[in-house]
Scaffold this motif. Structure first.
Motif, PDB file in Angstrom:
ATOM      1  N   ASN B 322     -55.551  -7.188 -82.050  1.00  0.00           N
ATOM      2  CA  ASN B 322     -56.850  -7.701 -82.462  1.00  0.00           C
ATOM      3  C   ASN B 322     -56.751  -9.220 -82.610  1.00  0.00           C
ATOM      4  O   ASN B 322     -56.219  -9.722 -83.584  1.00  0.00           O
ATOM      5  CB  ASN B 322     -57.235  -7.053 -83.786  1.00  0.00           C
ATOM      6  CG  ASN B 322     -58.619  -7.450 -84.193  1.00  0.00           C
ATOM      7  OD1 ASN B 322     -59.155  -8.413 -83.684  1.00  0.00           O
ATOM      8  ND2 ASN B 322     -59.180  -6.703 -85.106  1.00  0.00           N
ATOM      9  N   ASP B 323     -57.275  -9.940 -81.629  1.00  0.00           N
ATOM     10  CA  ASP B 323     -57.095 -11.387 -81.635  1.00  0.00           C
ATOM     11  C   ASP B 323     -57.958 -12.094 -82.686  1.00  0.00           C
ATOM     12  O   ASP B 323     -57.845 -13.282 -82.896  1.00  0.00           O
ATOM     13  CB  ASP B 323     -57.383 -11.974 -80.238  1.00  0.00           C
ATOM     14  CG  ASP B 323     -58.740 -11.558 -79.729  1.00  0.00           C
ATOM     15  OD1 ASP B 323     -58.996 -11.799 -78.561  1.00  0.00           O
ATOM     16  OD2 ASP B 323     -59.527 -10.986 -80.497  1.00  0.00           O
ATOM     17  N   ASP B 324     -58.847 -11.346 -83.325  1.00  0.00           N
ATOM     18  CA  ASP B 324     -59.702 -11.984 -84.331  1.00  0.00           C
ATOM     19  C   ASP B 324     -58.995 -12.110 -85.665  1.00  0.00           C
ATOM     20  O   ASP B 324     -59.395 -12.863 -86.527  1.00  0.00           O
ATOM     21  CB  ASP B 324     -60.953 -11.137 -84.575  1.00  0.00           C
ATOM     22  CG  ASP B 324     -61.726 -10.947 -83.304  1.00  0.00           C
ATOM     23  OD1 ASP B 324     -61.651 -11.838 -82.464  1.00  0.00           O
ATOM     24  OD2 ASP B 324     -62.366  -9.903 -83.168  1.00  0.00           O
ATOM     25  N   THR B 325     -57.971 -11.317 -85.825  1.00  0.00           N
ATOM     26  CA  THR B 325     -57.374 -11.230 -87.139  1.00  0.00           C
ATOM     27  C   THR B 325     -56.573 -12.463 -87.472  1.00  0.00           C
ATOM     28  O   THR B 325     -55.802 -12.954 -86.666  1.00  0.00           O
ATOM     29  CB  THR B 325     -56.460  -9.996 -87.205  1.00  0.00           C
ATOM     30  OG1 THR B 325     -57.225  -8.880 -86.807  1.00  0.00           O
ATOM     31  CG2 THR B 325     -55.939  -9.795 -88.597  1.00  0.00           C
ATOM     32  N   VAL B 326     -56.776 -12.963 -88.668  1.00  0.00           N
ATOM     33  CA  VAL B 326     -56.023 -14.136 -89.111  1.00  0.00           C
ATOM     34  C   VAL B 326     -54.710 -13.648 -89.681  1.00  0.00           C
ATOM     35  O   VAL B 326     -54.680 -12.929 -90.674  1.00  0.00           O
ATOM     36  CB  VAL B 326     -56.810 -14.895 -90.188  1.00  0.00           C
ATOM     37  CG1 VAL B 326     -56.037 -16.123 -90.618  1.00  0.00           C
ATOM     38  CG2 VAL B 326     -58.173 -15.258 -89.684  1.00  0.00           C
TER      39      VAL B 326
END
Lengths: 211, 327
Positions: B322-326
Motif C-alpha cells: 500500500n503505497d499510501d501508507t506512511v
C-alpha cells in the motif's frame, strides 16, 4: 446504473462499456457479466456478454422489453467488507474512457495493500456478498490469515494485522485488539477524526475506545 | 501571490458588457459558458453565429457531439450580465431539452486572474467538501460520466492544498482535464472550469448552478485559508454541518437529509486531503511504540512465499504494498 442498449447510441455504448463488468439484467434477474463486444457497425447491432462460467449472452438493440439492459458498476471509491477481510475499490487517476469497472480504470486492493486484478472472483466478493462491519470484524479476529482487516464504513477501515486505522488508504492512527472484541484506537489527530470514528463504532455496534 | 503573477502568459480577461442584468449571488464574478448542443437544425454555423453574437456567444464545432451540433462559447462577462445573456441566448435559439443528449455538457469557466493562490486553494478545499452535494444537485448520473470525474474518485484532492501552494505548476502538469473541476485552464486562461452540469436549456437550473459557484468563490474570498482549514477540521456535529452549509451555500440549496449526508462524506474527504497538512509528531511516536518496522521487501517475501491465502484464492497479485501508507 441501468443502461438500455439502443441502435442510436450503440457507438457510445461501445466506448463506455466494452470490456467492463456489470450486471446483465432482465426484470428482477441479474447476472454478473463482462461486456465483451459491441457490434455497432452492422444493421443488426448486438452486445455480447459473458458470465463467470463462460456462458455467452447476446442482447439485440432496441429491445421492446424495457427491463432488459446493462447495469454498469461505477468505480466509486469505497471500502467493501468481505467474509474475513476488506478491500478498497477506487478509480485509477488517469483519463478514463470507460464508465463501468474494468482493469484499466479500477484499482482493488486489500486494506493491507494487496492489489487484485479486476475479475469475476473479486467482483463477486465485493458486490454479490454483503457483510456488515460487525460480521467481518468478528470473522477477522478469528481468522488465521496474515491479513486481518475490516471496513468500519465506506471511508474507514481497520487492519488488525498491521495495527492501523485508515481513511481511504491513508493511515490515520493505531489500533490494538483487546480481549478479542474490543478496539483500542489511538488517532494521529484526534481533533480531526475523533467524532467520525466514534460515530463509526457506534453505528456498527463494535466495542472500542478512541483516543 | 495572484494567479496572473504565477503564470505570466495569462492576462486579465477582457470582460464584455451586456445591457441586461440578472439577480445573482456574486454579480462581480467573471464567468464564461461552454454549451455543447446537438440537433442544431434551424440554421447553419454562420446563421447561429449571427443570431447569438449579440448575446456575446460564439459558435464552434465539437468532435465529441453527434449530428448537427455546435459548442456555443460565451465571452467573459460578469455573472449578472452572463445570466441575462444566457436567458436571451435560449430565447433566441429556441433550444429545448431535445437539444441536449447525455453527450452534452454545460461547462462554466470562472475567472481566477484576480485572486490569490491561497484563495484558489480555498475554492479547491470548499469544492472538496461540497463535491458530492453538487453532483446530487446536478443529477443525471453525472458522477459516473467519464468527462467529469469526481475528484474524490481519483483522489485529485489528496494533499492538493499543500501541493498547490508549494508548486502550482507541478500540480497542473499532472492534472486530468476530465475531472469535474478542471484546474488546467488556470495556466492558460486564468480560469477554473466546472464541468459537472449536464446539457440543459433549463435557465432556472443554470442560474442556481452559477449562484452555487458564485457562493463558493464569495466564501473563499471572505474567509482566510487558515481559518477555513481550521473550521473544516472541527466540523463534526450535525449542527456544525448545518451551520457550515448555510454559511457557504445558504439560500442556494435546501438543507435536507440527502445534502447533510453528502456534506458529511465531503467533510471526511476534505479532512483526508488535509491529513499530512496537519501531520504532527504523534504518528512517528506511536509508530515507534508499535515497533512497526516491516519493510516493503519483507512483506513482498512473505506474500510471494504463498503465505497469503486470501490473495491466492481470489486473483493475481501484481503489486504488493500500500503505497499510501506512511511508514
Amino acid at each position: 446504473m441501468f443502461e438500455k442498449f439502443t441502435s442510436a447510441d450503440a457507438g457510445d455504448f461501445r466506448q463506455r462499456y466494452q470490456g467492463t463488468y456489470g450486471y446483465f439484467r432482465q426484470a428482477d434477474n441479474k447476472t454478473l457479466v463482462r461486456l465483451d463486444k459491441v457490434n455497432f457497425e452492422t444493421n443488426n447491432k448486438t452486445v455480447e456478454f459473458v458470465d463467470e462460467h463462460g456462458l455467452t449472452y447476446t442482447l439485440h438493440a432496441d429491445s421492446h422489453d424495457e427491463t432488459v439492459g446493462f447495469d454498469f458498476l461505477p468505480p466509486k471509491i469505497s471500502y467493501h467488507n468481505g467474509e474475513n477481510n476488506a478491500w478498497l475499490l477506487r478509480r485509477i487517476p488517469a483519463r478514463q474512457y470507460q464508465r463501468g469497472i474494468c482493469d484499466r480504470n479500477t484499482s482493488i486492493r486489500t486494506v493491507d495493500g494487496i492489489i487484485f486484478s479486476v475479475d469475476f472472483a473479486i467482483l463477486k466478493k465485493l458486490f454479490n456478498n454483503k457483510y456488515s462491519p460487525k460480521e467481518t470484524f468478528a470473522a477477522t479476529t478469528h481468522s488465521t490469515k496474515t491479513e486481518q482487516s475490516f471496513a468500519l464504513s465506506s471511508q474507514f477501515a481497520v487492519s488488525l494485522s498491521r495495527g492501523r486505522i485508515y481513511c481511504l488508504g491513508q493511515s490515520i492512527g493505531q489500533v490494538k485488539l483487546v480481549n478479542s472484541d474490543f478496539l483500542s484506537i489511538i488517532l494521529n489527530d484526534p481533533l480531526l477524526w475523533g467524532t467520525e470514528i466514534r460515530d463509526c463504532l457506534h453505528r456498527t455496534e463494535i466495542n472500542g475506545e478512541v483516543k | 501571490m495572484k494567479v496572473v503573477d504565477v503564470w505570466k502568459g495569462v492576462g486579465t480577461p477582457k470582460v464584455r458588457k451586456y445591457p441586461l442584468t440578472a439577480e445573482c449571488t456574486n454579480p462581480e464574478l467573471v464567468i464564461g459558458f461552454e454549451l455543447e448542443t446537438e440537433s442544431c437544425i434551424k440554421l447553419n454555423a454562420r446563421g447561429y453565429e449571427e443570431l447569438v453574437n449579440p448575446c456575446n456567444f460564439t459558435v464552434h464545432t465539437d468532435g465529441s457531439l453527434r449530428g448537427l451540433s455546435y459548442e456555443f462559447i460565451s465571452r467573459p462577462m460578469r455573472s449578472d450580465n452572463a445570466l441575462a445573456a444566457l436567458k436571451d441566448f435560449f430565447l433566441l435559439t429556441q433550444f429545448t431539452e431535445e437539444n441536449y443528449s447525455d453527450r452534452c455538457s454545460v461547462h462554466v469557466h470562472v475567472n481566477c486572474t484576480d485572486i490569490t493562490l491561497e484563495e484558489v486553494s480555498s475554492v479547491a478545499l470548499l469544492y472538496t467538501v461540497v463535491e458530492e452535494l453538487l453532483f446530487e444537485f446536478v443529477g443525471g448520473s453525472r458522477d459516473t460520466n467519464i468527462y467529469c470525474i469526481p475528484w474524490n474518485q481519483c483522489r485529485a484532492h489528496y494533499e492538493l492544498v499543500s501541493n498547490f501552494l508549494s508548486d502550482p505548476s507541478h500540480v497542473l502538469r499532472g492534472w486530468n482535464k476530465y475531472t469535474a473541476l478542471n484546474l488546467i485552464p488556470l495556466c492558460t486562461l486564468g480560469t477554473v472550469e466546472f464541468r459537472q452540469m449536464h446539457g440543459t436549456a433549463d435557465i432556472n437550473k443554470l442560474t442556481t448552478w452559477v449562484n452555487i459557484i458564485g457562493a463558493l468563490f464569495k466564501y473563499a474570498k471572505a474567509v482566510k485559508l487558515k481559518d477555513l482549514i481550521g473550521s473544516i477540521k472541527t466540523l463534526n456535529t450535525t449542527s456544525h454541518y448545518e451551520m457550515f452549509f448555510n454559511e457557504v451555500l445558504g439560500g442556494q440549496l435546501p438543507y435536507n437529509e440527502v445534502y447533510r449526508q453528502k456534506l458529511e462524506e465531503g467533510v471526511v474527504l476534505a479532512k483526508y486531503s488535509l491529513v499530512n497538512y496537519s501531520e504532527n509528531k504523534r504518528d512517528k511516536k506511536s509508530k515507534e511504540d508499535l515497533g512497526d518496522t516491516r519493510s516493503n521487501q519483507s512483506i513482498y517475501d512473505e506474500l510471494t512465499a504463498g503465505l497469503f491465502p486470501a490473495a491466492q484464492n481470489v486473483g493475481d497479485i501484481r503489486i504488493l504494498y500500500n503505497d499510501d501508507t506512511v511508514l
